[in-house]
Design an enzyme around this catalytic site. Structure first.
Site: not given
Ligand code: CTP
Length: 399
Positions: A204-207
């Site tokens: 995943g990512n930090r958005s």
């Protein structure tokens, strides 16, 4: 300082109006609260007076010398009724002026926002629906209630939208609708994608989705029809949008393709789409004892570039998070990316230091393929206005 009139009606959700009042005050608004007599059965006048710093009254017979029933409405920048009960909506739709709040409604020229809250059966009753339709026809901004747990044991539509979402909506209306998106359909992607690795793990990512959701709320407040394609987000989703959930980059691509078939006026790719995915997600959970696993990755299709190629005549905005040392470097990197993606415009963020993720504030640069450039620093709500203002200049005139 904008003058807000907060009308509170006699429903159980009246207790949430105290929180809304606090948020309005914290945002720097001056607030006059007008509770109905029944609202005061739920929340005492002292609560509203302490939080607003102003006396409150429900009756036209208070402060007669200052002609309150006209004065308050005439001086308001916005009138917000939260919660609005079925009874109040019925009285408002028929122009009945039986107390200070309904008198105020008739005497104001300001924008009126109603946040209804009632049991599902009352909301869905044809009488209420007809009254709501009448008010909307007259230009009142009637929010849809949220779904969820109602006062008793049951669940359904009828909950008051959260105080934060009412505040966001009110602020968007207050900022103004000079670049109105009435009659436009805008597709917005928000949040981060999750790429399955095994049944419990993903990449995943930090958005947080904050910017994409702010765009959706602002576009809604400006009158647009909004399709929100949402990946993983940490913030509350707005009501009133057509919501499509898309967990992975692949499902987001399908969702965008489907939405583009409807011929929207614009697409805003605010989602943080993962560039890579595990080649083959595993069916069984990877066990710790089996040694350190390695992941083979495949490149995801670029949704923004694909949508641009497939819809060359649609206004398409992309976002780009870059780590640049200077504004000049950021713009140069953005210009390169804009050319590579081929979209109408790019909204650039400098993520040097990782500060913007999940934060309410941001610094953006908008560059478009006509050579246009704008910059903006402030809350993501205000940035959403800047982006939509820029976008509305690039839209072809309505047919
Ligand atoms: N984007 C997309 N599909 C992808 C990756 C990104 O649609 N598979 C979109 C994002 O929604 C965003 C824009 O492309 O609007 C820019 O994403 P970014 O990751 O900055 O661009 P990349 O082309 O991946 O470039 P970089 O090599 O800098 O990561």
């Amino acid at each position: 300082m904008p003058r807000v009139v907060l009308g509170v009606c006699g429903g159980i959700a009246a207790y949430k109006s105290a929180e809304l009042l606090r948020l309005l005050k914290e945002s720097g608004h001056s607030v006059t609260v007008i509770p109905t007599e029944n609202a005061l059965r739920f929340v005492g006048a002292a609560t509203f007076e302490a939080l607003s710093g102003e006396p409150v009254s429900s009756s036209v017979w208070d402060g007669v010398d200052s002609v309150q029933h006209i004065h308050i409405g005439a001086n308001a920048d916005i009138v917000v009724i939260a919660p609005a009960t079925a009874d109040f909506i019925a009285r408002a739709s028929h122009g009945i002026a039986s107390d200070l709040l309904t008198n105020t409604l008739l005497s104001t020229k300001a924008a009126v926002v109603l946040a209804p809250a009632m049991h599902s059966q009352m909301w869905e009753h044809p009488a209420t629906q007809h009254n709501v339709a009448l008010l909307r026809e007259r230009g009142y901004l009637v929010l849809n209630p949220d779904e969820g747990r109602l006062t008793g044991e049951d669940s359904g539509i009828g909950r008051l939208p959260s105080p934060q979402s009412i505040l966001d909506f009110v602020e968007n209306v207050l900022i103004g609708t000079t670049h109105s998106l009435q009659g436009r359909h805008i597709v917005i992607t928000a949040g981060g994608t999750r790429e399955n690795w095994d049944p419990v793990r993903f990449l995943g990512n930090r958005s947080s989705g904050t910017q994409g959701i702010a765009l959706a709320r602002t576009a809604l407040a400006q009158g647009a029809t909004v399709t929100l394609i949402s990946g993983a987000v940490d913030v509350e989703l707005p009501s009133g949008v057509t919501l499509v959930r898309a967990e992975s980059a692949e499902s987001m691509l399908q969702a965008v393709r489907l939405a583009m078939k409807e011929g929207p006026d614009a697409l805003i790719m605010a989602a943080a789409v993962a560039d890579f995915r595990p080649v083959a997600p595993l069916e069984a959970k990877i066990k710790k004892g089996a040694g350190i696993p390695s992941i083979e990755l495949a490149l995801n299709e670029d949704i923004l570039a694909t949508a641009t190629r497939e819809n060359p005549d649609t206004v398409i905005f992309g976002f780009a998070a870059e780590t640049a040392d200077s504004q000049e470097q950021l713009i140069a990197m953005g210009r390169e990316k804009l050319a590579a993606k081929g979209c109408t415009a790019l909204v650039l963020n400098n993520v040097h230091g990782g500060g913007i993720f999940g934060s309410k504030d941001t610094e953006i640069y908008i560059i478009d393929r006509l050579g246009g450039q704008a910059s903006f620093t402030g809350s993501k709500n205000f940035a959403a206005h800047a982006v939509l203002a820029h976008l509305s200049h690039l839209l072809p005139p309505l047919q």
